[in-house]
Design a protein around this motif. Structure first.
Motif, PDB file in Angstrom:
ATOM      1  N   GLU A 118       0.806  -1.225   0.000  1.00  0.00           N
ATOM      2  CA  GLU A 118       0.000   0.000   0.000  1.00  0.00           C
ATOM      3  C   GLU A 118       0.843   1.280   0.000  1.00  0.00           C
ATOM      4  O   GLU A 118       0.330   2.368   0.213  1.00  0.00           O
ATOM      5  N   GLY A 119       2.157   1.144  -0.209  1.00  0.00           N
ATOM      6  CA  GLY A 119       3.009   2.314  -0.340  1.00  0.00           C
ATOM      7  C   GLY A 119       3.529   2.919   0.952  1.00  0.00           C
ATOM      8  O   GLY A 119       3.984   4.055   0.970  1.00  0.00           O
ATOM      9  N   VAL A 120       3.470   2.165   2.040  1.00  0.00           N
ATOM     10  CA  VAL A 120       3.999   2.639   3.318  1.00  0.00           C
ATOM     11  C   VAL A 120       5.483   2.301   3.380  1.00  0.00           C
ATOM     12  O   VAL A 120       5.888   1.192   3.034  1.00  0.00           O
ATOM     13  N   ASN A 121       6.300   3.240   3.822  1.00  0.00           N
ATOM     14  CA  ASN A 121       7.737   3.019   3.947  1.00  0.00           C
ATOM     15  C   ASN A 121       8.010   2.263   5.257  1.00  0.00           C
ATOM     16  O   ASN A 121       8.228   2.874   6.299  1.00  0.00           O
ATOM     17  N   VAL A 122       8.006   0.938   5.187  1.00  0.00           N
ATOM     18  CA  VAL A 122       8.182   0.114   6.398  1.00  0.00           C
ATOM     19  C   VAL A 122       9.586   0.214   6.974  1.00  0.00           C
ATOM     20  O   VAL A 122       9.808  -0.154   8.127  1.00  0.00           O
ATOM     21  N   ASN A 123      10.534   0.730   6.205  1.00  0.00           N
ATOM     22  CA  ASN A 123      11.893   0.925   6.720  1.00  0.00           C
ATOM     23  C   ASN A 123      11.956   2.045   7.752  1.00  0.00           C
ATOM     24  O   ASN A 123      12.953   2.188   8.439  1.00  0.00           O
ATOM     25  N   ARG A 124      10.896   2.819   7.858  1.00  0.00           N
ATOM     26  CA  ARG A 124      10.841   3.909   8.831  1.00  0.00           C
ATOM     27  C   ARG A 124       9.989   3.524  10.037  1.00  0.00           C
ATOM     28  O   ARG A 124       9.590   4.389  10.816  1.00  0.00           O
ATOM     29  N   LEU A 125       9.733   2.210  10.177  1.00  0.00           N
ATOM     30  CA  LEU A 125       8.921   1.709  11.291  1.00  0.00           C
ATOM     31  C   LEU A 125       9.663   0.627  12.069  1.00  0.00           C
ATOM     32  O   LEU A 125      10.361  -0.197  11.482  1.00  0.00           O
ATOM     33  N   ILE A 126       9.473   0.628  13.365  1.00  0.00           N
ATOM     34  CA  ILE A 126       9.876  -0.480  14.229  1.00  0.00           C
ATOM     35  C   ILE A 126       8.572  -1.118  14.686  1.00  0.00           C
ATOM     36  O   ILE A 126       7.661  -0.418  15.131  1.00  0.00           O
ATOM     37  N   PHE A 127       8.480  -2.416  14.566  1.00  0.00           N
ATOM     38  CA  PHE A 127       7.249  -3.122  14.905  1.00  0.00           C
ATOM     39  C   PHE A 127       7.367  -3.772  16.272  1.00  0.00           C
ATOM     40  O   PHE A 127       8.359  -4.443  16.558  1.00  0.00           O
ATOM     41  N   VAL A 128       6.346  -3.584  17.089  1.00  0.00           N
ATOM     42  CA  VAL A 128       6.209  -4.326  18.339  1.00  0.00           C
ATOM     43  C   VAL A 128       5.096  -5.332  18.063  1.00  0.00           C
ATOM     44  O   VAL A 128       3.932  -4.970  17.930  1.00  0.00           O
TER      45      VAL A 128
END
Length: 186
Positions: free
Chosen positions: A67-77
């Motif tokens: 969906e075009g979200v930059n997942v490299n700018r997220l940390i997932f819990v």
């Protein structure tokens, strides 16, 4: 009322006005559009933490990337993988916890906060109503008071998503009072 097509910008405007904790109430039919629109916009201007209460990190990452979200700018819990599988895969930028236990979530969100270096930093709580399946509404409210306090003290912004009718009105009212802004999606 807000449509999801401009929701990411609306959230950013609220943050720009100094609002630190934003609650988004959405009907289930708009839920995914809310997630994608808000995160697509926020990851274009900042870094943050995505607290996943119901889906494994690897699955969410695929959906968000598509969906075009930059997942490299997220940390997932990730509160879902370990309880379902009993193991922890090696997945970059994911922190895996035992369960959607409010104490564990708070500890790991705080640890993840130390890993975010952007000037504008956020914590995105993906459907808070999942915690209410495991804990009482009172426990949920206490948890959110503590977590939003920590988020404010550390200079983060919080975006909390609640699906309509999944949290009883008196508890939703208490949750709304902890927030600086409430956005209702049609």
């Amino acid at each position: 009322m807000s449509s999801t097509t401009s929701l990411g910008k609306r959230v950013f405007e609220e943050i720009s006005r100094g609002n630190e904790v934003i609650l988004i109430k959405t009907p289930v039919r708009s839920y995914f559009n809310v997630v994608y629109d808000v995160l697509r916009f926020l990851t274009s201007v900042s870094e943050g933490i995505y607290v996943s209460l119901s889906k494994p990190c690897f699955s969410i990452k695929k959906q968000l990337e598509r969906e075009g979200v930059n997942v490299n700018r997220l940390i997932f819990v990730d509160c879902a993988t370990k309880p379902f599988t009993g193991t922890v895969p090696s997945e970059g930028a994911c922190v895996f916890i035992e369960s959607p236990n409010p104490v564990q979530i708070a500890v790991y969100v705080e640890k993840a906060m130390n890993m975010v270096n952007s000037d504008l930093r956020f914590v995105y709580m993906d459907s808070l109503s999942t915690i209410s399946l495991y804990k009482s509404p009172e426990t949920l409210i206490k948890f959110m008071r503590q977590l939003t306090g920590r988020i404010r003290l550390k200079g983060f912004k919080a975006i909390i998503v609640v699906v309509e009718n999944e949290i009883e009105p008196p508890y939703l009212a208490q949750l709304s009072l902890m927030c600086d802004s409430v956005i209702e999606v049609e």
